[in-house]
Motif scaffolding. Structure first.
Motif, PDB file in Angstrom:
ATOM      1  N   UNK A   3       0.620  -1.104   0.086  1.00 45.14           N
ATOM      2  CA  UNK A   3      -0.103  -0.104   0.044  1.00 45.14           C
ATOM      3  C   UNK A   3       0.803   1.293  -0.048  1.00 45.14           C
ATOM      4  N   UNK A   4       0.429   2.145  -0.732  1.00 45.92           N
ATOM      5  CA  UNK A   4       0.958   3.732  -0.897  1.00 45.92           C
ATOM      6  C   UNK A   4       2.554   3.487  -1.202  1.00 45.92           C
ATOM      7  N   UNK A   5       3.001   2.414  -1.858  1.00 49.48           N
ATOM      8  CA  UNK A   5       4.615   2.512  -1.985  1.00 49.48           C
ATOM      9  C   UNK A   5       4.943   2.891  -3.501  1.00 49.48           C
ATOM     10  N   UNK A   6       6.106   3.591  -3.739  1.00 51.37           N
ATOM     11  CA  UNK A   6       6.558   3.769  -5.063  1.00 51.37           C
ATOM     12  C   UNK A   6       7.666   3.158  -5.478  1.00 51.37           C
ATOM     13  N   UNK A   7       7.729   2.701  -6.735  1.00 51.08           N
ATOM     14  CA  UNK A   7       9.095   1.949  -7.130  1.00 51.08           C
ATOM     15  C   UNK A   7       9.269   2.432  -8.422  1.00 51.08           C
ATOM     16  N   UNK A   8      10.684   2.991  -8.660  1.00 51.30           N
ATOM     17  CA  UNK A   8      11.087   3.209  -9.946  1.00 51.30           C
ATOM     18  C   UNK A   8      12.034   2.116 -10.343  1.00 51.30           C
ATOM     19  N   UNK A   9      11.609   1.454 -11.271  1.00 56.20           N
ATOM     20  CA  UNK A   9      12.224   0.132 -11.699  1.00 56.20           C
ATOM     21  C   UNK A   9      13.117   0.300 -13.159  1.00 56.20           C
ATOM     22  N   UNK A  10      14.488   0.106 -13.007  1.00 56.64           N
ATOM     23  CA  UNK A  10      15.025   0.229 -14.481  1.00 56.64           C
ATOM     24  C   UNK A  10      15.844  -1.230 -14.880  1.00 56.64           C
ATOM     25  N   UNK A  11      15.775  -1.742 -15.954  1.00 58.66           N
ATOM     26  CA  UNK A  11      16.364  -2.706 -16.080  1.00 58.66           C
ATOM     27  C   UNK A  11      17.152  -2.366 -17.681  1.00 58.66           C
ATOM     28  N   UNK A  12      18.525  -2.778 -17.323  1.00 55.70           N
ATOM     29  CA  UNK A  12      19.296  -2.618 -18.461  1.00 55.70           C
ATOM     30  C   UNK A  12      19.945  -3.959 -18.801  1.00 55.70           C
ATOM     31  N   UNK A  13      19.557  -4.538 -19.952  1.00 57.58           N
ATOM     32  CA  UNK A  13      20.349  -5.574 -20.418  1.00 57.58           C
ATOM     33  C   UNK A  13      21.083  -5.552 -21.616  1.00 57.58           C
ATOM     34  N   UNK A  14      22.675  -5.459 -21.195  1.00 59.27           N
ATOM     35  CA  UNK A  14      23.526  -5.399 -22.585  1.00 59.27           C
ATOM     36  C   UNK A  14      24.725  -6.457 -22.406  1.00 59.27           C
ATOM     37  N   UNK A  15      24.281  -7.620 -22.346  1.00 57.72           N
ATOM     38  CA  UNK A  15      24.993  -8.646 -22.424  1.00 57.72           C
ATOM     39  C   UNK A  15      25.423  -8.727 -24.232  1.00 57.72           C
ATOM     40  N   UNK A  16      26.844  -8.885 -24.351  1.00 64.29           N
ATOM     41  CA  UNK A  16      27.125  -8.982 -25.857  1.00 64.29           C
ATOM     42  C   UNK A  16      26.536 -10.210 -26.427  1.00 64.29           C
ATOM     43  N   UNK A  17      26.601 -11.243 -25.611  1.00 62.07           N
ATOM     44  CA  UNK A  17      26.452 -12.739 -26.336  1.00 62.07           C
ATOM     45  C   UNK A  17      25.358 -13.550 -25.325  1.00 62.07           C
ATOM     46  N   UNK A  18      25.275 -14.540 -25.852  1.00 66.01           N
ATOM     47  CA  UNK A  18      24.330 -15.647 -24.978  1.00 66.01           C
ATOM     48  C   UNK A  18      22.977 -15.402 -25.022  1.00 66.01           C
ATOM     49  N   UNK A  19      22.249 -16.165 -24.434  1.00 66.17           N
ATOM     50  CA  UNK A  19      20.826 -16.402 -24.704  1.00 66.17           C
ATOM     51  C   UNK A  19      20.241 -15.792 -23.236  1.00 66.17           C
ATOM     52  N   UNK A  20      19.340 -14.668 -23.322  1.00 68.70           N
ATOM     53  CA  UNK A  20      18.898 -14.258 -22.116  1.00 68.70           C
ATOM     54  C   UNK A  20      17.186 -14.343 -22.306  1.00 68.70           C
ATOM     55  N   UNK A  21      16.678 -15.193 -21.113  1.00 64.23           N
ATOM     56  CA  UNK A  21      15.386 -15.396 -21.012  1.00 64.23           C
ATOM     57  C   UNK A  21      14.927 -14.604 -19.691  1.00 64.23           C
ATOM     58  N   UNK A  22      14.639 -13.568 -19.452  1.00 63.99           N
ATOM     59  CA  UNK A  22      14.345 -12.851 -18.357  1.00 63.99           C
ATOM     60  C   UNK A  22      12.994 -12.826 -18.112  1.00 63.99           C
TER      61      UNK A  22
END
Lengths: 397, 254, 477
Positions: free
Chosen positions: A186-205
């Motif tokens: 209740x009454x909370x605030x979240x600023x969420x940032x998600x930065x994905x910059x792996x150069x290789x690989x497989x990412x399932x987030x």
């Protein structure tokens, strides 16, 4: 270990709506290994200087929580997940309240392989930033590493928090399945940032958010680089006056495949959501936007807006976009839209006629396109961080 | 022209009007003032026939062309066709219906009801243009979707335009002056003034006296708790502006 | 406001049945039935072979079932595949048409006998499995236009039928299209010769009368180079408690610079207010802009059927060709409609435009499902889509599922969608300006649908508004 030995039902490419345009059957026969808890490497100070931008920093190396590399701050309760299970069982239990989204594959995959995780709670209203770094180490292994970290974040009642999740890796081949569960009291605030910059690989987030009464969730997502990258975001607006605002940039190049899945479920009256996804596509890359807004029967007076815009910077790129609406309540204001197009010739010509070279003009106009989303980022240093990644993307145009 | 006799009304079982008496004659301008929640807006909605309000007592007699009619027996659209108009405090937005389409449809329905021939679209455009010039309104109004994206001032001006086109006998204007800047207030005020005739009556529901710089009232009524507690002349409005409602309310309670 | 009872009494005025002697084949589906249909039609061999080979494949196909839109299983062996009014043999002149039938169509507002014919429209009237009459033949043939039952075309113009039938909707395209290909009994055939502008609108009126009968009509329209035709389709069925299957296939072929405008007002029986009975409308409609500069435009007003799956599509093969889809779909009570379009851009500079308006009321579900695909070859393709939903009441659902697949990045696509509702506040506002509830609804519906209605032939658009009003009254307020 082969994935197919542990997982029997892979989502069906083209048949499964959520996986219609993403084929992950190539993973089935691949060999992976999981790093064990005791396998520690310490990250160097140069890296810290460059990448540590949070007041508190939680570091995962190859999917394993590294307490020694992490940096703590009094505003945050930070505990390894296994300890949190003992100390706050009811909290962990309540994180299972987050409903299942339409696609459960990534979530389940994470559960199957998850060895390490972290529990975070923010109670204060101090403007402090917690950063989670998911780091793949620069070290050769015979068998590629599979990492499957899990984060459970609680925003306590009346709290205010900024949360940055960065995914970086130096490895050449890997599979990572990071899942973040967020509960906003209740009454909370979240600023969420998600930065994905792996150069290789497989990412399932995946990121799942359960929002209670009068909570605000602001998100900025960035997906770039790597051959195969997918992020699923599910937001459950569970109680009245919950508000969510998601902006995102994805930038694909080469033969990359970037998949954005976002679902917002309006489950209570007087809830609001906005989605603003901007895609940049170069070379023969492919990008997907599959966005859904679902307004349940009781969610009267909901407001939702969804926009996906794509800028095609080459002739060979492919975009699949599917902005969906499912409305079961009548007193709602919902709109969605999607566009795909190349750079505006008029704009380019105008700039050129004022003496700007074509290359620079293209960069300027592309940058302006991305800035519409980037400008929604309020923390200047996070904005700079993403700006730097984007600059190198534009540089190669 | 209109006699409101001991009207009580409730919404969702809650009584809002508790015995209103009001007589309105042709050519008159009435002002109804009162603090928030006193029932002013309810009164106008009851006269217009809003389905949310249940009439629990009383009657409203409408005297037109030497015939007495019971207003409460009529559907809202029939009341409008008979010449009752309500200027909404919050005009409803109706997407995809253009202002002109709407006005023509309403105008022609009323013509049909009163046994007058329809107006064809071209004649109607001229007729409308005349009304708009009369009210000093720009043409941009007319092709836009009904009230959609209108500013507060534009919505209120649009209400006055509708009043001009439909030419009602009795108009209840519910806070037509609220939320207006000085220029919009002047347009609305002058508009109302121009539409005032000897054969119609206007009832202004307002919080402020500022509209009265343009429209001179014959009577000022003060409502409180679902009743009219005081009736006076124009000076009463200025008095309230200066001293508030307290003394009047106290007086009525004694 | 109008009460429910009043509304229901005038709900579906086409719900009557016609008592007429019929010639029908027994229930069931097998090779013998198909051979019998073909024989009754006096078809050439190529047609019978076409049917039989499709039937072989159909037997291996699975009936589609989707979670959101499931329906009672259909027992294909318990259906009749051929039912026709008995008639005297030989080619019919209008005098020979059973007066009972003339009467039926008259009641439906589709007069086909000499005296009362609609002046500007030529009509092919299809009753259950067969075409009973086609009007204005003489004038049309003067212009070289062929407009006849497809059963007749198979015999008289086999070269055209053989060349085009199944080229736009392949016989094994989907379960219901295959079924249709195997058992279709009649429908309309149109051929417009080169550079001819068809002198009048052509129209087919479909009527399901018999019970326990599926209707599988087949329409094939070919517009040769530089020609133009406007075609209108209407349909009704009696009220029955059972669900009846309607699985039509419509194929349109527009050659170089030709234009086909196809309008539908679909008013099949939708079941009663509890969702009992009604037509399953599983229709495959597709057009191909085969030549450059061709144009195909679908306009539909979907107001009936218990369950609708229908995606009139355009394959934009020719360079500079244009595809359009204008749709109003209304669902009420327990109706479910899943409709939309596919625009497949293959040629260069191809353009498409999609305007879809969904109105849902009561417990119904109204879904727009559409695909815009830009193939790698479709240089500079453009698409604009707009999908709006209007909700009436708080128990219905409105869904929008647009798929945009862009494989040539020179394309420009735009998709927009909104939802809105008809509220009692709006109705009261309009009431208070003198509009009756009926006029208020009509104004709102007209406003919401105007971009689609203006694409309909005039007399149809009036009919369409009336139909929607009638369907909606009682759901508002």
């Amino acid at each position: 270990m082969k994935l197919i030995d542990r997982i029997s039902d892979f989502p069906k490419y083209r048949k499964n709506e959520s996986w219609k345009y993403s084929d992950i059957s190539f993973l089935k026969e691949k060999e992976f290994q999981i790093v064990q808890e005791d396998h520690h490497h310490f990250i160097n100070s140069d890296f810290k200087k460059k990448e540590f931008i949070g007041d508190a920093v939680v570091v995962f190396i190859d999917g394993v929580l590294s307490i020694k590399d992490s940096k703590f701050h009094e505003d945050f309760t930070i505990l390894p997940l296994n300890q949190a299970f003992l100390r706050y069982p009811e909290k962990i239990e309540s994180s299972f309240q987050i409903p299942e989204s339409d696609s459960t594959f990534v979530d389940n995959l994470n559960r199957v392989f998850s060895e390490s995780g972290v529990y975070i709670e923010k109670k204060s209203t101090n403007k402090t930033l917690i950063q989670l770094i998911f780091y793949g180490e620069n070290k050769k292994t015979d068998i590629p590493i599979l990492s499957s970290p899990r984060v459970i974040f609680f925003g306590a009642e009346n709290s205010n928090c900024s949360f940055l999740e960065t995914h970086i890796s130096c490895r050449e081949e890997f599979l990572t399945i990071p899942v973040t569960d967020i509960i906003l009291e209740k009454n909370s605030t979240l600023n969420y940032y998600r930065v994905k910059h792996e150069k290789n690989g497989t990412h399932l987030g995946m990121t799942k958010i359960l929002q209670k009464e009068n909570t605000t969730f602001n998100a900025f997502l960035f997906q770039g680089d790597s051959p195969f990258s997918r992020h699923e975001l599910s937001v459950f607006l569970n109680e009245k006056y919950a508000k969510t605002d998601i902006s995102a940039i994805y930038a694909s190049k080469g033969s990359n495949h970037i998949d954005n899945q976002v679902s917002v479920y309006h489950q209570s009256p007087d809830t609001e959501s906005e989605q603003f996804f901007k895609g940049l596509l170069k070379d023969s890359s492919t990008a997907i936007f599959n966005g859904k807004v679902s307004v349940l029967r009781d969610a009267q007076r909901s407001y939702s807006k969804q926009l996906n815009q794509n800028l095609m910077l080459s002739n060979k790129a492919t975009i699949f976009t599917k902005p969906q609406l499912e409305i079961d309540a009548d007193d709602v204001k919902c709109s969605h839209g999607a566009t795909s197009g190349q750079l505006n010739r008029e704009e380019l010509f105008y700039l050129q006629s004022r003496g700007v070279s074509k290359e620079i003009a293209i960069k300027m106009v592309s940058k302006a396109f991305a800035d519409e989303a980037l400008n929604r980022v309020k923390e200047p240093f996070i904005k700079n961080y993403v700006q730097n990644i984007l600059d190198s993307y534009f540089w190669e145009i | 022209m209109l006699t409101i006799k001991d009207i009580s009304a409730s919404v969702d079982g809650k009584e809002i009007l508790k015995g209103i008496n009001l007589t309105i004659k042709a050519g008159e301008v009435h002002v109804i003032m009162g603090p928030n929640g006193s029932g002013k807006s309810t009164l106008s909605k009851v006269v217009a026939g809003h389905p949310d309000y249940q009439i629990t007592n009383g009657e409203i007699v409408y005297d037109i062309n030497f015939k007495k009619k019971n207003l409460l027996d009529m559907e809202p659209d029939v009341r409008a066709k008979e010449g009752i108009f309500m200027g909404f405090q919050y005009p409803v937005e109706i997407p995809s219906v253009s202002n002109e389409e709407f006005l023509r449809a309403a105008f022609n329905e009323i013509c049909k009801y009163q046994g007058v021939e329809d107006m064809d679209p071209l004649d109607f455009q001229d007729f409308l243009k005349e009304k708009m010039d009369f009210l000093g309104m720009g043409e941009k109004f007319i092709n836009r979707e009904l009230n959609v994206g209108f500013s507060g001032g534009e919505k209120k001006r649009n209400e006055i335009l509708q009043m001009a086109v439909l030419s009602p006998k009795i108009s209840f204007l519910d806070e037509t002056d609220s939320g207006l800047d000085v220029d919009a207030l002047r347009v609305v005020g002058e508009g109302i003034n121009k539409l005032k005739r000897r054969d119609n009556a206007i009832i202004l529901i307002t919080h402020y006296h500022r509209l009265l710089d343009y429209v001179k009232p014959d009577f000022v009524h003060v409502m409180y708790d679902g009743k009219i507690v005081k009736t006076g002349e124009e000076s009463l409005a200025y008095d309230i502006e200066k001293n508030g409602y307290d003394s009047i309310i106290k007086e009525s309670q004694n | 406001m109008v009460g429910n009872e009043q509304f229901l009494s005038k709900d579906y005025k086409y719900g009557f049945t016609t008592n007429i002697e019929v010639d029908e084949l027994p229930k069931g589906l097998n090779e013998d039935i198909i051979k019998a249909i073909s024989k009754k039609k006096g078809e050439p061999e190529f047609m019978l072979n076409f049917r039989l080979s499709v039937f072989e494949k159909w037997k291996t196909m699975a009936e589609p079932h989707w979670a959101d839109f499931d329906y009672n299983p259909i027992d294909y062996q318990n259906l009749k595949y051929y039912s026709a009014p008995k008639k005297k043999d030989g080619p019919k002149s209008m005098d020979e048409v059973d007066p009972e039938l003339l009467d039926t169509f008259e009641k439906l507002g589709v007069p086909i006998h000499e005296r009362a014919r609609l002046a500007g429209v030529a009509i092919d009237a299809v009753f259950d499995s067969v075409s009973v009459a086609t009007t204005h033949q003489e004038l049309l043939s003067k212009h070289g236009v062929i407009f006849c039952p497809i059963s007749e075309a198979v015999k008289k113009h086999p070269e055209l039928v053989q060349k085009y039938l199944g080229t736009v909707v392949p016989p094994t395209d989907n379960f219901f299209a295959s079924l249709n290909s195997a058992v279709f009994s009649d429908g309309s055939f149109v051929y417009i010769p080169k550079n001819v502008r068809c002198p009048m609108d052509l129209s087919t009126y479909f009527r399901i009368n018999a019970s326990e009968t599926g209707q599988f009509e087949r329409t094939l329209i070919i517009a040769d180079e530089g020609s133009y035709v406007s075609y209108i389709e209407g349909c009704t069925a009696p009220m029955r408690d059972e669900n009846q299957l309607h699985a039509a296939v419509v194929e349109l072929i527009a050659l170089k610079d030709a234009e086909i405008k196809y309008s539908t007002v679909q008013n099949w029986y939708a079941g009663d207010k509890n969702g009992v009975g009604g037509i399953y409308n599983f229709v495959t409609k597709r057009g191909k802009c085969a030549g450059s500069g061709a144009k195909i435009s679908w306009t539909q007003v979907e107001a009936g059927s218990a369950l609708t799956w229908k995606y009139p599509s355009v394959i934009l093969q020719g360079d500079n060709s244009i595809g359009e889809f204008y749709s109003v779909a209304l669902t009420n009570n327990y109706m479910k409609a899943d409709t939309g379009t596919k625009m497949i851009h293959i040629g260069k500079n191809t353009r498409s435009r999609i305007i879809s308006k969904g109105i849902s009321a009561e417990y119904s579900t109204n879904t727009y499902r559409g695909l815009v695909r830009i193939a790698p070859s479709a240089e500079n393709a453009r698409n604009y889509s707009q999908c709006d939903s209007l909700l009436v009441g708080d128990k219905c659902s409105a869904n929008t599922f647009p798929y945009l697949e862009v494989k040539n990045s020179s394309a420009t696509l735009e998709h927009e969608a909104t939802t809105s509702k008809i509220s009692t506040d709006q109705i009261f506002y309009l009431n208070s300006r003198g509009l009756s509830t009926e006029s208020a609804i009509s104004l709102l519906i007209n406003g919401f649908c105007k971009e689609v209605f203006k694409e309909l032939p005039l007399e149809f658009s009036v009919e369409a508004v009336r139909l929607l009003e009638m369907r909606l009254e009682g759901s508002i307020g």
